[in-house]
Design an enzyme around this catalytic site. Structure first.
Site, PDB file in Angstrom:
ATOM      1  N   HIS A   1       0.849  -1.187   0.000  1.00  0.00           N
ATOM      2  CA  HIS A   1       0.000   0.000   0.000  1.00  0.00           C
ATOM      3  C   HIS A   1       0.891   1.245   0.000  1.00  0.00           C
ATOM      4  O   HIS A   1       2.120   1.137   0.008  1.00  0.00           O
ATOM      5  CB  HIS A   1      -1.009  -0.016   1.160  1.00  0.00           C
ATOM      6  CG  HIS A   1      -0.422  -0.125   2.534  1.00  0.00           C
ATOM      7  ND1 HIS A   1       0.496   0.772   3.037  1.00  0.00           N
ATOM      8  CD2 HIS A   1      -0.630  -1.039   3.530  1.00  0.00           C
ATOM      9  CE1 HIS A   1       0.818   0.444   4.268  1.00  0.00           C
ATOM     10  NE2 HIS A   1       0.156  -0.663   4.600  1.00  0.00           N
TER      11      HIS A   1
ATOM     12  N   HIS B   1       3.969   1.543   2.349  1.00  0.00           N
ATOM     13  CA  HIS B   1       5.215   0.883   1.919  1.00  0.00           C
ATOM     14  C   HIS B   1       5.925   1.745   0.871  1.00  0.00           C
ATOM     15  O   HIS B   1       7.138   1.907   0.887  1.00  0.00           O
ATOM     16  CB  HIS B   1       4.911  -0.481   1.291  1.00  0.00           C
ATOM     17  CG  HIS B   1       4.179  -1.430   2.191  1.00  0.00           C
ATOM     18  ND1 HIS B   1       2.891  -1.840   1.949  1.00  0.00           N
ATOM     19  CD2 HIS B   1       4.551  -2.047   3.340  1.00  0.00           C
ATOM     20  CE1 HIS B   1       2.506  -2.671   2.900  1.00  0.00           C
ATOM     21  NE2 HIS B   1       3.490  -2.812   3.759  1.00  0.00           N
TER      22      HIS B   1
ATOM     23  N   CYS C   1       1.487  -9.961  14.013  1.00  0.00           N
ATOM     24  CA  CYS C   1       2.730  -9.218  14.306  1.00  0.00           C
ATOM     25  C   CYS C   1       3.957 -10.130  14.292  1.00  0.00           C
ATOM     26  O   CYS C   1       5.081  -9.636  14.317  1.00  0.00           O
ATOM     27  CB  CYS C   1       2.667  -8.572  15.692  1.00  0.00           C
ATOM     28  SG  CYS C   1       1.427  -7.298  15.889  1.00  0.00           S
TER      29      CYS C   1
ATOM     30  N   CYS D   1      -4.859  -8.692  20.290  1.00  0.00           N
ATOM     31  CA  CYS D   1      -3.740  -7.799  19.975  1.00  0.00           C
ATOM     32  C   CYS D   1      -4.268  -6.379  19.784  1.00  0.00           C
ATOM     33  O   CYS D   1      -5.212  -6.160  19.021  1.00  0.00           O
ATOM     34  CB  CYS D   1      -3.049  -8.281  18.694  1.00  0.00           C
ATOM     35  SG  CYS D   1      -1.857  -7.114  18.032  1.00  0.00           S
TER      36      CYS D   1
ATOM     37  N   HIS E   1      -3.817  -5.528  15.896  1.00  0.00           N
ATOM     38  CA  HIS E   1      -4.623  -6.233  14.892  1.00  0.00           C
ATOM     39  C   HIS E   1      -6.072  -6.499  15.315  1.00  0.00           C
ATOM     40  O   HIS E   1      -6.871  -6.945  14.499  1.00  0.00           O
ATOM     41  CB  HIS E   1      -3.956  -7.575  14.530  1.00  0.00           C
ATOM     42  CG  HIS E   1      -2.755  -7.422  13.665  1.00  0.00           C
ATOM     43  ND1 HIS E   1      -1.476  -7.311  14.170  1.00  0.00           N
ATOM     44  CD2 HIS E   1      -2.623  -7.324  12.321  1.00  0.00           C
ATOM     45  CE1 HIS E   1      -0.619  -7.174  13.178  1.00  0.00           C
ATOM     46  NE2 HIS E   1      -1.287  -7.179  12.040  1.00  0.00           N
TER      47      HIS E   1
ATOM     48  N   LYS F   1      -4.627   4.782  10.660  1.00  0.00           N
ATOM     49  CA  LYS F   1      -3.443   4.193  10.044  1.00  0.00           C
ATOM     50  C   LYS F   1      -3.885   3.181   8.992  1.00  0.00           C
ATOM     51  O   LYS F   1      -4.813   2.419   9.210  1.00  0.00           O
ATOM     52  CB  LYS F   1      -2.602   3.489  11.112  1.00  0.00           C
ATOM     53  CG  LYS F   1      -1.378   2.801  10.534  1.00  0.00           C
ATOM     54  CD  LYS F   1      -0.614   2.037  11.588  1.00  0.00           C
ATOM     55  CE  LYS F   1       0.599   1.384  10.960  1.00  0.00           C
ATOM     56  NZ  LYS F   1       0.543  -0.047  10.899  1.00  0.00           N
TER      57      LYS F   1
ATOM     58  N   LYS G   1      -4.392  -3.395   5.850  1.00  0.00           N
ATOM     59  CA  LYS G   1      -5.154  -4.278   4.964  1.00  0.00           C
ATOM     60  C   LYS G   1      -6.370  -4.834   5.692  1.00  0.00           C
ATOM     61  O   LYS G   1      -7.436  -4.963   5.124  1.00  0.00           O
ATOM     62  CB  LYS G   1      -4.270  -5.424   4.478  1.00  0.00           C
ATOM     63  CG  LYS G   1      -3.403  -5.018   3.317  1.00  0.00           C
ATOM     64  CD  LYS G   1      -4.241  -4.839   2.062  1.00  0.00           C
ATOM     65  CE  LYS G   1      -3.525  -3.961   1.054  1.00  0.00           C
ATOM     66  NZ  LYS G   1      -4.378  -3.448   0.019  1.00  0.00           N
TER      67      LYS G   1
END
Length: 525
Positions: free
Chosen positions: A21, A24, A133, A155, A158, A305, A308
């Site tokens: 994305h 990156h 992670c 988490c 996530h 943030k 995906k």
């Protein structure tokens, strides 16, 4: 054209379990622009990027797709990750994959070395693990689940349930290196940047470090532990070592001595691995720690943030297909303070493209080349006596070049671009003030017209050099249209730290027509 000064810079190696994305892409173009600047300054530059291909998450994704882990990562890298570099016009020197033999063999050598030095021991481990992670989670990142995950520990990053893992593992004596790490942060305050990142790392280490589990025995997709092949090396230990193995650790000592230590650019979510675990591993092996770990901020879309799992990821080519790679590079490197969080919006991108690239830089280049074509038959005119207004432009060019270089040394690409952009703004104002089209109507003003247009052309010469690490395609077109290729040589060979020196473009240089550098983009309703 190397000065002998080594500049080795890395992106993180990306986890290719999903498609890239714009976050990156942001990291990658930042590293590429820094590498291009240093390369053009004559420094002995090397840029590394690549992919981190081991671990449980990858194994599960491959199984879900009915292929082997190696087949799965080969497909992802070939179809998504290597093409990203072309999409964004990235000139990396190497691309490392952690499944390559050059990496795997050297990782085993490194681990054996720290084992032999007494930094590894066998133990039992029980902890909550996040597969997303690939990390045993600290208390601060474990939260109570809600909704479908009511009653479970999840988490914090996530929002997925954590797994309780019990294993016999090998441990790295991270706790023994706590004082040495604190000493490093104290003695080298620029080791972790920016300041906010450094403060976070120091506070984390001061709370006390626990030894790190560095092997897994519940699955086999990884690099075997050299003295116990029932275990594979923890994916993060394997991944961090790419920075050393790619430049010859364990295989080419001369090249390793030439390149190491590195500058690492990372997203702030993986800062602790790079600023705590990685230098500790190097200390344990008796190897020099990196020059610097610079953590940039997050790209936020709609205040969140990108991720995906939350479907907020935007593919880089969604931008480049419309605006081009230069606009992508310019926007992300100039619109966000490097090291801080930044928000992306299509409206902001579109507005900046129009105002700064098309109307600012592009229009300046088109007007100047067109007027030299019209009034001087396409040859750069020889300047006459300089006035205070001309001298002011020369000072702006000189200051912009030196300020930009100083900003690059601090990894502040946004500040470097802002400095260079003063040339664009000042030259556009200079054309408005001097009205070359009016001067052209009066033969008595012929010398003044020549001076004004030489000043504009020479300013563009400096801009082409200074902006080439950021917008390589547009500056290459401008360089050709200015006739500078024939007069001064390839753009990539121009020493960037001397770009602010006045008078390098020879009078009489033949120019050629310039296509619009940043064409108008028709906005769909």
């Amino acid at each position: 054209m190397t000065s002998g000064r080594s500049f080795y810079i890395t992106t993180p190696i990306y986890y290719p379990s999903d498609v890239p994305h714009i976050g990156h892409g942001y990291t990658t173009v930042a590293v590429d622009a820094l590498a291009r600047w240093h390369r053009q300054a004559g420094d002995d530059t090397w840029m590394l990027t690549g992919t981190d291909e081991h671990g449980q998450k990858m194994m599960r994704a491959a199984a879900a797709n009915g292929v082997t882990p190696q087949e799965w990562v080969d497909k992802l890298v070939a179809e998504s990750w290597q093409p990203l570099l072309e999409t964004l016009d990235v000139a990396n020197d190497d691309f490392i994959r952690t499944t390559q033999e050059r990496h795997e063999r050297s990782v085993q050598l490194f681990l054996q070395a720290i084992y032999d030095r007494g930094f590894i021991y066998a133990g039992e481990y029980e902890a909550l693990y996040c597969v997303g992670c690939e990390e045993f989670k600290p208390e601060s990142e474990i939260v109570d689940g809600t909704g479908a995950f009511e009653g479970l520990k999840v988490c914090a990053i996530h929002s997925k349930p954590l797994e309780l893992l019990q294993e016999k593992n090998y441990f790295f004596k991270l706790s023994e290196l706590q004082d040495r790490l604190l000493e490093l942060y104290r003695d080298r305050p620029d080791f972790v940047q920016p300041e906010s990142a450094r403060n976070e790392v120091v506070a984390f280490v001061q709370q006390g470090l626990k030894d790190l589990s560095i092997s897994r025995s519940a699955f086999d997709w990884g690099i075997p532990v050299p003295w116990d092949d029932k275990h594979v090396i923890y994916v993060w230990v394997d991944a961090l070592l790419n920075y050393a193995t790619a430049v010859g650790f364990g295989s080419d000592p001369d090249n390793f001595a030439r390149r190491w230590p590195a500058h690492h650019i990372v997203g702030k979510d993986i800062l602790r691995f790079h600023a705590v675990i990685w230098p500790a591993m190097l200390m344990a092996a008796g190897i020099e720690v990196p020059h610097r770990v610079f953590a940039h901020g997050w790209l936020l879309v709609g205040g969140e943030k990108m991720s995906k799992s939350k479907l907020t990821g935007i593919a880089p080519n969604a931008i480049t297909d419309v605006f081009g790679s230069d606009a992508y590079r310019f926007y992300f490197l100039s619109a966000i303070g490097f090291g801080q969080d930044g928000s992306f919006s299509w409206e902001d991108l579109s507005a900046r493209y129009q105002a700064e690239l098309a109307n600012g830089f592009g229009n300046l280049a088109s007007r100047t080349i067109a007027m030299i074509g019209k009034y001087f038959d396409g040859a750069v005119p020889a300047p006459g006596a300089y006035t205070d207004a001309d001298a002011a432009i020369q000072a702006v060019v000189s200051d912009a070049a030196s300020h930009a270089d100083a900003a690059i040394e601090r990894f502040r690409l946004d500040e470097a671009i802002r400095s260079v952009w003063t040339i664009v703004d000042e030259l556009n104002g200079y054309i408005t003030d001097n009205e070359p089209w009016a001067l052209a109507k009066d033969d008595a003003q012929r010398e003044r017209l020549a001076t004004v247009l030489y000043t504009c052309a020479e300013g563009l010469r400096a801009l082409a050099v200074l902006l080439s690490p950021v917008v390589p395609q547009a500056t290459a077109k401008l360089w050709t249209a200015l006739g500078a290729e024939a007069a001064l040589g390839a753009l990539a060979d121009q020493p960037i730290r001397e770009a602010g020196t006045w008078g390098l473009l020879p009078a009489g240089t033949p120019t050629s027509a310039l296509v619009p550098l940043f064409p108008r983009i028709e906005q769909a309703d």
